[in-house]
Design a protein around this motif. Structure first.
Motif, mmCIF file in Angstrom:
data_model
loop_
_atom_site.group_PDB
_atom_site.id
_atom_site.type_symbol
_atom_site.label_atom_id
_atom_site.label_comp_id
_atom_site.label_asym_id
_atom_site.label_seq_id
_atom_site.Cartn_x
_atom_site.Cartn_y
_atom_site.Cartn_z
ATOM 1 N N THR A 98 0.829 -1.199 0.000
ATOM 2 C CA THR A 98 0.000 0.000 0.000
ATOM 3 C C THR A 98 0.868 1.257 0.000
ATOM 4 O OG1 THR A 98 -1.822 1.092 1.185
ATOM 5 C CG2 THR A 98 -0.168 -0.029 2.535
ATOM 6 N N HIS A 99 0.236 2.413 0.159
ATOM 7 C CA HIS A 99 0.954 3.689 0.247
ATOM 8 C C HIS A 99 0.119 4.676 1.065
ATOM 9 C CE1 HIS A 99 -1.808 5.380 -2.709
ATOM 10 N NE2 HIS A 99 -1.511 4.400 -3.552
ATOM 11 N N PRO A 100 0.630 5.854 1.390
ATOM 12 C CA PRO A 100 -0.099 6.790 2.259
ATOM 13 C C PRO A 100 -1.468 7.212 1.745
ATOM 14 C CG PRO A 100 2.191 7.412 2.173
ATOM 15 C CD PRO A 100 2.008 6.331 1.142
ATOM 16 N N GLY A 101 -1.687 7.103 0.418
ATOM 17 C CA GLY A 101 -3.002 7.432 -0.106
ATOM 18 C C GLY A 101 -4.092 6.589 0.526
ATOM 19 N N ALA A 125 9.202 -0.317 0.981
ATOM 20 C CA ALA A 125 9.893 -1.069 -0.065
ATOM 21 C C ALA A 125 10.398 -0.199 -1.207
ATOM 22 C CB ALA A 125 8.958 -2.144 -0.621
ATOM 23 N N GLY A 126 9.917 1.015 -1.284
ATOM 24 C CA GLY A 126 10.320 1.921 -2.352
ATOM 25 C C GLY A 126 9.643 3.251 -2.161
ATOM 26 N N GLN A 245 13.416 26.205 -6.652
ATOM 27 C CA GLN A 245 12.660 27.380 -7.059
ATOM 28 C C GLN A 245 12.120 28.168 -5.862
ATOM 29 O OE1 GLN A 245 10.119 26.428 -10.671
ATOM 30 N NE2 GLN A 245 10.722 24.341 -10.095
ATOM 31 N N GLY A 246 12.682 27.862 -4.681
ATOM 32 C CA GLY A 246 12.327 28.622 -3.493
ATOM 33 C C GLY A 246 11.115 28.124 -2.738
ATOM 34 N N LEU A 247 10.617 26.921 -3.100
ATOM 35 C CA LEU A 247 9.440 26.368 -2.437
ATOM 36 C C LEU A 247 9.840 25.130 -1.639
ATOM 37 C CD1 LEU A 247 6.953 26.586 -5.434
ATOM 38 C CD2 LEU A 247 7.190 28.207 -3.557
ATOM 39 N N ASP A 248 9.715 25.201 -0.338
ATOM 40 C CA ASP A 248 10.144 24.098 0.529
ATOM 41 C C ASP A 248 9.066 23.019 0.569
ATOM 42 O OD1 ASP A 248 11.585 22.553 2.224
ATOM 43 O OD2 ASP A 248 11.221 23.756 4.012
ATOM 44 N N ILE A 249 8.941 22.292 -0.546
ATOM 45 C CA ILE A 249 7.903 21.276 -0.690
ATOM 46 C C ILE A 249 8.535 19.952 -1.123
ATOM 47 C CG2 ILE A 249 5.718 20.637 -1.782
ATOM 48 C CD1 ILE A 249 5.325 23.556 -2.550
ATOM 49 N N THR A 250 8.350 18.912 -0.329
ATOM 50 C CA THR A 250 8.703 17.552 -0.745
ATOM 51 C C THR A 250 7.482 16.670 -0.514
ATOM 52 O OG1 THR A 250 9.622 17.090 1.444
ATOM 53 C CG2 THR A 250 11.155 17.807 -0.248
ATOM 54 N N MET A 251 7.160 15.848 -1.487
ATOM 55 C CA MET A 251 5.937 15.046 -1.435
ATOM 56 C C MET A 251 6.201 13.622 -1.922
ATOM 57 S SD MET A 251 3.294 17.799 -3.103
ATOM 58 C CE MET A 251 3.284 19.521 -2.590
ATOM 59 N N ASP A 252 6.990 12.891 -1.171
ATOM 60 C CA ASP A 252 7.274 11.508 -1.542
ATOM 61 C C ASP A 252 6.055 10.614 -1.319
ATOM 62 O OD1 ASP A 252 9.868 12.177 -2.143
ATOM 63 O OD2 ASP A 252 10.657 11.572 -0.192
ATOM 64 N N LYS A 253 5.967 9.560 -2.121
ATOM 65 C CA LYS A 253 4.923 8.548 -1.924
ATOM 66 C C LYS A 253 5.592 7.202 -1.679
ATOM 67 C CE LYS A 253 2.262 6.759 -5.244
ATOM 68 N NZ LYS A 253 1.233 6.659 -6.293
ATOM 69 N N PRO A 254 5.763 6.820 -0.394
ATOM 70 C CA PRO A 254 6.417 5.542 -0.098
ATOM 71 C C PRO A 254 5.479 4.356 -0.272
ATOM 72 C CG PRO A 254 5.848 6.662 1.944
ATOM 73 C CD PRO A 254 5.479 7.596 0.825
ATOM 74 N N TYR A 255 6.038 3.220 -0.701
ATOM 75 C CA TYR A 255 5.282 1.982 -0.824
ATOM 76 C C TYR A 255 5.536 1.135 0.420
ATOM 77 C CZ TYR A 255 4.863 3.531 -5.621
ATOM 78 O OH TYR A 255 4.597 4.276 -6.730
ATOM 79 N N VAL A 256 4.467 0.796 1.116
ATOM 80 C CA VAL A 256 4.559 0.172 2.438
ATOM 81 C C VAL A 256 4.193 -1.306 2.369
ATOM 82 C CG1 VAL A 256 3.733 0.275 4.824
ATOM 83 C CG2 VAL A 256 3.956 2.389 3.485
ATOM 84 N N VAL A 257 5.007 -2.126 3.039
ATOM 85 C CA VAL A 257 4.740 -3.559 3.169
ATOM 86 C C VAL A 257 4.316 -3.815 4.609
ATOM 87 C CG1 VAL A 257 5.734 -5.877 3.048
ATOM 88 C CG2 VAL A 257 6.443 -4.123 1.400
ATOM 89 N N ALA A 258 3.131 -4.408 4.793
ATOM 90 C CA ALA A 258 2.613 -4.607 6.153
ATOM 91 C C ALA A 258 1.883 -5.944 6.266
ATOM 92 C CB ALA A 258 1.670 -3.471 6.536
ATOM 93 N N PHE A 259 1.852 -6.472 7.492
ATOM 94 C CA PHE A 259 1.196 -7.741 7.810
ATOM 95 C C PHE A 259 -0.016 -7.495 8.713
ATOM 96 C CE2 PHE A 259 5.529 -9.009 6.873
ATOM 97 C CZ PHE A 259 5.417 -10.247 6.267
#
Length: 326
Positions: A98-101, A125-126, A245-259
């Protein structure tokens, strides 16, 4: 006082090291997997989430000698897949990809009361670092500075295509907040739908994976305004980061492995170890390039910390997301 602090810190570090060693030993001793493992993916086949899950499954088999059977369960913003894994036996034979979405946006938006804490998170995982903010040629927007200027001059004049209440919606809300602008949020459907909407001039702006728009950027039908990464993803060519460009924005989408909750910690740790081994295989890195994605990996505790911080960041948009879901 300093001496006491240092002694306490040293004691804590020794304790953590001991726990880590014990955990590694447990993971090495556990007999898992003993049969094919089912990995439930929250998305349909063909997209970036599915691609990452299937690539993981391929190399999981190579390392463990056991197969991973990929099952796609889309719908409900990922809640259908999550519910299936949540109710599965905690024997290590069912995994959620899954992912944060799904894990966080749905919780913040009120679509579900569950959070990532109802699962035993193994690892990240990525990380998708292939998204770019892209504008249609018809919008007249030629740069991020141009976008900000136009949005401030005429609030709501720039149409941002998204899936309301989704991860891309959060990306748009973050952009609004950090640039002090107002976009017109429109439900533009899936990524392919939004690409068509931008080509047709119905949508001005989107946060879309670069691979989906690269040909149109090269052909001049779209303009890549910036990538929301900490550092440039070199696989995206010369697209600058928003931070440049002067905008402090990072928006990673991590892929999560869970049980499922209650899974043997040794199995959870072994899955994390196997995934780390996968990321060290050169052929795996080459395959990820198909989706403009560099190799990334975070172990269990780091993954939990990242998810906790992500939830904290997203919670500020609770009202907007809940309104969009209703």
């Amino acid at each position: 006082m300093k001496t006491i602090f240092r002694a306490s810190l040293l004691s804590a570090l020794v304790g953590i090291a001991g726990l880590a060693a014990a955990s590694t030993s447990m993971a090495a001793d556990v007999k898992w997997p003993t049969r094919p493992v089912q990995v439930v993916v929250i998305a349909n086949p063909g997209g970036d989430t599915d691609f990452n899950a299937r690539t993981m499954a391929k190399y999981f088999n190579q390392i463990t000698g056991k197969s991973m059977v990929v099952t796609n369960i889309a719908g409900g913003g990922g809640t259908l897949a999550a519910e299936q894994v949540k109710g599965a036996a905690a024997d290590g034979n069912t995994i959620l990809f899954t992912h944060p979405g799904q894990l966080i946006v749905n919780e913040v938006a009120g679509l579900t009361e569950d959070s990532y804490e109802i699962f035993d998170v193994a690892c990240i995982a990525g990380v998708d670092k292939s998204t770019v903010f892209v504008a249609s040629k018809q919008s007249g927007v030629t740069s991020m500075q141009d976008l900000i200027a136009k949005s401030k001059a005429e609030p709501g004049s720039i149409t941002y295509g998204t899936e309301m209440g989704s991860f891309s919606h959060v990306q748009g809300l973050m952009l609004e907040k950090l640039t002090d602008t107002k976009l017109k949020m429109v439900d533009g459907g899936t990524v392919s739908d939004r690409v068509v909407g931008m080509l047709g001039g119905r949508l001005d702006l989107g946060a879309i994976t670069y691979g989906s728009v690269q040909d149109y950027v090269s052909g001049g039908q779209m303009v890549a305004l910036g990538q929301p990464n900490e550092e440039r993803n070199p696989l995206l060519g010369e697209v600058p980061t928003l931070k440049e460009q002067g905008l402090d924005i990072t928006m990673d989408k991590p892929y999560v492995v869970a049980f499922p909750k209650g899974t043997d910690p040794a199995i959870v740790k072994k899955m994390a170890d196997v995934m780390k081994q996968i990321t060290e295989i050169p052929e795996y890195a080459e395959e990820l390039k198909k989706f403009k994605q560099p190799v990334a990996y975070y172990g269990t505790e780091e993954a939990k910390a990242i998810l906790a911080k992500t939830r904290e960041d997203f919670m500020q948009f609770k009202d907007e997301l809940r309104q969009a879901k209703n």
